[in-house]
Design a protein around this motif. Sequence first.
Motif, PDB file in Angstrom:
ATOM      1  N   ALA A  21       4.726  -5.762  -8.759  1.00 29.02           N
ATOM      2  CA  ALA A  21       5.853  -6.540  -8.255  1.00 29.02           C
ATOM      3  C   ALA A  21       6.348  -7.536  -9.304  1.00 29.02           C
ATOM      4  N   ASP A  40       9.745  -0.788  -4.040  1.00 25.08           N
ATOM      5  CA  ASP A  40      10.109  -1.954  -3.233  1.00 25.08           C
ATOM      6  C   ASP A  40       8.975  -2.306  -2.276  1.00 25.08           C
ATOM      7  N   GLY A  41       8.718  -3.613  -2.123  1.00 17.70           N
ATOM      8  CA  GLY A  41       7.638  -4.050  -1.259  1.00 17.70           C
ATOM      9  C   GLY A  41       6.276  -3.689  -1.797  1.00 17.70           C
ATOM     10  N   SER A  42       6.124  -3.652  -3.108  1.00 15.96           N
ATOM     11  CA  SER A  42       4.882  -3.222  -3.741  1.00 15.96           C
ATOM     12  C   SER A  42       3.684  -3.996  -3.210  1.00 15.96           C
TER      13      SER A  42
END
Length: 307
Positions: free
Chosen positions: A154, A146-148
């Motif tokens: 992403a 998450d939040g790559s």
Amino acid sequence: MTMTVIPYLIGTPGTPWGAAEKAAWLARQVRQRSYADEVVRAIDGLRADFDVVEYGRLDYGDEHFPLLAIRNRDWDDALPVALVTGGVHGYETSGVHGALRFVALHAREFAGRANLLVAPCISPWAYERIHRWNPDAIDPNRSFRDGSPAQESAALMRLVALVRDRVLLHIDLHETTDTDETEFRPALAARDGKPFQPDGVPDGFYLVDDSEHPQPAFQQAVIEAVAKVTHIAPADAQGRIIGSDVVAPGVIEYPLRKLGLCAGVTDARYKTTTEVYPDSPRATQEQCNAAQAAAVCAALEYALAHR
């Protein structure tokens, strides 16, 4: 096999890179091949029989790369999904062309048995530079979370989110090369301000299972199929491959999701990462591509037989 390592040329030993060092690294990267000519053109050649989805777009300066995935026609929500990924590390050529070879030569064999979703080249900028990282000096294969920070990772995660709960199999196609030891591992150590610890490069094919949800019989089925195409990497004198204990011939384990690896992006029952060795005197590029395609076929056959 022990490699001769040249100290990395960028940065101060013991000090992580800042913006200046990353800019110096980026300035050294040279385009060496064409994603449009070698990958997009091959995908276009498959459009008559398969659906092609543009699941994202990378914009790096004045360069633009469509991110493409291939799906079978007549998608059936009642069938399990098999996810095939390649080119997370753009320099790993057989990951890309092995995935394309699978679609061109073998995907039709699974019609009516599984939904196929194939993303053959996740990192096209790196494919063109024959590199492991993206332009921001980020490894996409440590960035599937998450939040790559990696656009490549992403984008794939957004694509997979649509089918994530129905993925039975995910096979991620990679290579281990001599340049891992002479360029990419030294660069990683320099970037992070850590000492570089030389290691060997395994001569042959091997797999990385998920240590948190291992499937040893599945991994063995893939190894047996690939052994008919190319040789399997032996363990080193310490019983390891790239520093990890060999749990079965040609198989090691990583915690896939914890490390942010591509093969951990779904809850698929069957997950594996392939690694071929294209620099071996015992293998050709054609063998490496064929080994990747054979691995996909064997993985699918096993997964569908053991749902």
